[in-house]
Scaffold this motif. Structure first.
Motif, PDB file in Angstrom:
ATOM      1  N   PHE A 184       4.599   1.247  -7.471  1.00 57.62           N
ATOM      2  CA  PHE A 184       5.245   2.099  -6.468  1.00 57.62           C
ATOM      3  C   PHE A 184       4.383   3.330  -6.164  1.00 57.62           C
ATOM      4  O   PHE A 184       4.336   3.792  -5.016  1.00 57.62           O
ATOM      5  CB  PHE A 184       6.636   2.514  -6.941  1.00 57.62           C
ATOM      6  CG  PHE A 184       7.681   1.448  -6.773  1.00 57.62           C
ATOM      7  CD1 PHE A 184       7.925   0.891  -5.517  1.00 57.62           C
ATOM      8  CD2 PHE A 184       8.427   0.997  -7.847  1.00 57.62           C
ATOM      9  CE1 PHE A 184       8.896  -0.096  -5.339  1.00 57.62           C
ATOM     10  CE2 PHE A 184       9.398   0.014  -7.691  1.00 57.62           C
ATOM     11  CZ  PHE A 184       9.630  -0.537  -6.428  1.00 57.62           C
ATOM     12  N   GLU A 243      10.828   6.066  -6.197  1.00 58.16           N
ATOM     13  CA  GLU A 243      11.063   4.787  -6.861  1.00 58.16           C
ATOM     14  C   GLU A 243      10.252   4.698  -8.154  1.00 58.16           C
ATOM     15  O   GLU A 243      10.732   4.168  -9.168  1.00 58.16           O
ATOM     16  CB  GLU A 243      10.692   3.623  -5.938  1.00 58.16           C
ATOM     17  CG  GLU A 243      11.590   3.455  -4.727  1.00 58.16           C
ATOM     18  CD  GLU A 243      11.275   4.384  -3.565  1.00 58.16           C
ATOM     19  OE1 GLU A 243      11.899   4.231  -2.504  1.00 58.16           O
ATOM     20  OE2 GLU A 243      10.401   5.269  -3.722  1.00 58.16           O
ATOM     21  N   SER A 295      11.939   6.554 -11.005  1.00 57.09           N
ATOM     22  CA  SER A 295      13.045   5.785 -11.585  1.00 57.09           C
ATOM     23  C   SER A 295      12.530   4.751 -12.582  1.00 57.09           C
ATOM     24  O   SER A 295      13.107   4.558 -13.661  1.00 57.09           O
ATOM     25  CB  SER A 295      13.846   5.086 -10.479  1.00 57.09           C
ATOM     26  OG  SER A 295      14.460   6.026  -9.635  1.00 57.09           O
ATOM     27  N   CYS A 296      11.424   4.104 -12.225  1.00 54.41           N
ATOM     28  CA  CYS A 296      10.840   3.092 -13.118  1.00 54.41           C
ATOM     29  C   CYS A 296      10.355   3.734 -14.417  1.00 54.41           C
ATOM     30  O   CYS A 296      10.579   3.186 -15.510  1.00 54.41           O
ATOM     31  CB  CYS A 296       9.689   2.378 -12.428  1.00 54.41           C
ATOM     32  SG  CYS A 296      10.196   1.330 -11.061  1.00 54.41           S
TER      33      CYS A 296
END
Length: 466
Positions: free
Chosen positions: A210, A218, A221-222
């Motif tokens: 990402f 994003e 979040s990962c």
């Protein structure tokens, strides 16, 4: 399988070593010998592995597994002909033994015949249901021949057989990255996480994909999921810190870098990033402190020396910038990035001889950037070394033909050297290649620009009818 002093299967190893000391001869079954030999190979004691192999083959002369271990040792010692002869014998007896084909493939691979190795490994696939290791070997062979698509598919097949093979996971992502197939990598990782949702490695790699697509929220979040899966995973904290930096959330980035300092031994990378964040926040003293820690932690890290040099250069403390870049050069005199900065700083301090020497070193080390030539030429122009400057600019023109920046300077210097015919020729070339940059002559060579002959040449290009 390595032996452990706390496990019962260490007894065969103790028994074998006791036998070597007493010259008694004890009997071992074939599997015990295999473990003993593997143990010695794993710890690098090849001579003892060979001794165990010699005794084992006397006790079990028909054991294919022991003979394959002999092949492994022969290949390790580059005795390929003997290894191949033994494999031919084994293949005659056991034509469907996949390990024979794997060892043959290993020999061809070591001889750089990767196409043949791939062929043999493909044959081995049809002979066993346990294909994970074979797919992994196939993937590596495809990498040797730069077939990244086939390598990627092989590593993915490996993971379908053993989804906890993280080496295969990393290798598959490496192939996706090389192919610049970021969307493909994201799809693959999402599918993988459906089967293994708490795999911190996969979340970490997904976050990096990402980042490459500029999808920083994003990515965050990962990295959070990676940390949730393993709150000691340093890589996830570092990547989250870098992503927060890109979002200009410097205080949060610092917090994540500082966590890595608590989890493991401090790294120069973490110190460097913390220093960069503090500098962005205007915390000059803290930035300086962490840059010092960076070079102290790893004196060979060029990014550390460059950071502290650039820091002082931006602070307009040129003497300290020069001091630190000279320290860096004393550690690694072959680093082009150091010499480029050394030249720039010396030029700014009007240390002409030192700057000129530094520019020369950048060229000697293979740095043929256009800006290096232009900066050096302008420096020599300031000191009226037109003949030397022309020589280097003509050299630059070989790397950058039809580059007007160079041709205008060459023209001006030939005029200054009282060689007007050469000056006219290069001025016309420059005007042909980029008329808009004609101001270079006026700015760098005002006395040349004011000559009627030069003005006429420029006018003729502006209005060809004149």
């Amino acid at each position: 399988m390595p032996f452990s002093a706390h496990e019962d299967h260490n007894l065969p190893l103790q028994k074998f070593e006791s036998m070597l000391k007493t010259n008694d001869v004890y009997f071992f079954d074939s599997e015990d010998f295999q473990e003993i030999i593997h143990h010695y190979l794993d710890i690098g004691k090849v001579s003892l592995a060979k001794k165990a192999l010699q005794i084992s083959l006397k006790q079990h002369p028909a054991s294919t597994e022991l003979k394959l271990l002999k092949v492994e040792i022969l290949v390790f010692e580059n005795q390929f002909d003997q290894a191949e002869n033994l494999l031919e014998e084994l293949q005659f007896l056991e034509s469907n033994n996949e390990e024979i084909y794997i060892q043959k493939a290993n020999i061809y691979s070591k001889q750089d015949n990767h196409a043949k190795a791939i062929e043999l490994l493909s044959q081995a696939l049809s002979m066993t249901d346990d294909n994970s290791d074979i797919y992994s070997l196939l993937g590596m062979e495809y990498l040797f021949v730069d077939d990244y698509l086939s390598a990627k598919n092989a590593f993915i097949q490996c993971l379908s057989e053993d989804f906890e093979d993280y080496t295969a996971l990393y290798n598959a992502i490496y192939c996706f990255d090389y192919l610049e197939d970021f969307d493909g990598a994201i799809g693959f990782l999402n599918d993988y996480l459906d089967r293994n949702p708490y795999c911190e490695v996969a979340w970490h790699q997904l976050g990096k994909q990402f980042v490459m697509k500029g999808m920083h929220k994003e990515a965050l979040s990962c990295f959070d999921f990676a940390i949730y899966s393993d709150d000691t995973f340093v890589g996830a904290y570092l990547e989250k810190g870098r992503t927060l930096e890109r979002l200009k959330r410097y205080n949060e980035a610092i917090e994540h870098y500082e966590i890595t300092l608590e989890l493991e031994d401090p790294t120069s990378f973490a110190y460097l990033r913390i220093g960069k964040c503090h500098e962005k926040l205007g915390n000059v003293k803290l930035a300086k402190k962490f840059y010092y820690k960076t070079v102290h932690e790893d004196p060979l890290l060029d990014k550390g020396w460059i950071a502290i040099t650039d820091f002082y250069y931006r602070q307009k403390d040129y003497e300290k910038a020069l001091y630190y870049i000279n320290k860096a050069i004393n550690i690694d005199s072959e680093n082009v990035l150091y010499w480029k900065r050394c030249a720039k700083i010396n030029a700014h301090m009007m240390l002409y001889t030192e700057a000129s020497y530094a520019y020369e070193k950048t060229l000697e080390l293979g740095n043929y950037e256009l800006q290096t030539y232009l900066s050096w030429a302008d420096l020599m122009l300031e000191h009226y070394d037109y003949d030397i400057a022309v020589d280097y600019l003509l050299q630059a023109l070989e790397f950058y033909p039809e580059q007007a920046d160079l041709e205008y300077r060459i023209a001006g210097m030939y005029y200054m050297l009282q060689e007007p015919s050469k000056g006219d020729r290069y001025l016309k070339k420059a005007l042909e290649h980029n008329f808009e940059e004609k101001d270079i002559i006026e700015i760098l060579f005002p006395e040349v620009y004011n000559q009627n002959a030069v003005k006429n040449i420029i006018r003729s290009f502006k209005n060809p009818s004149i």
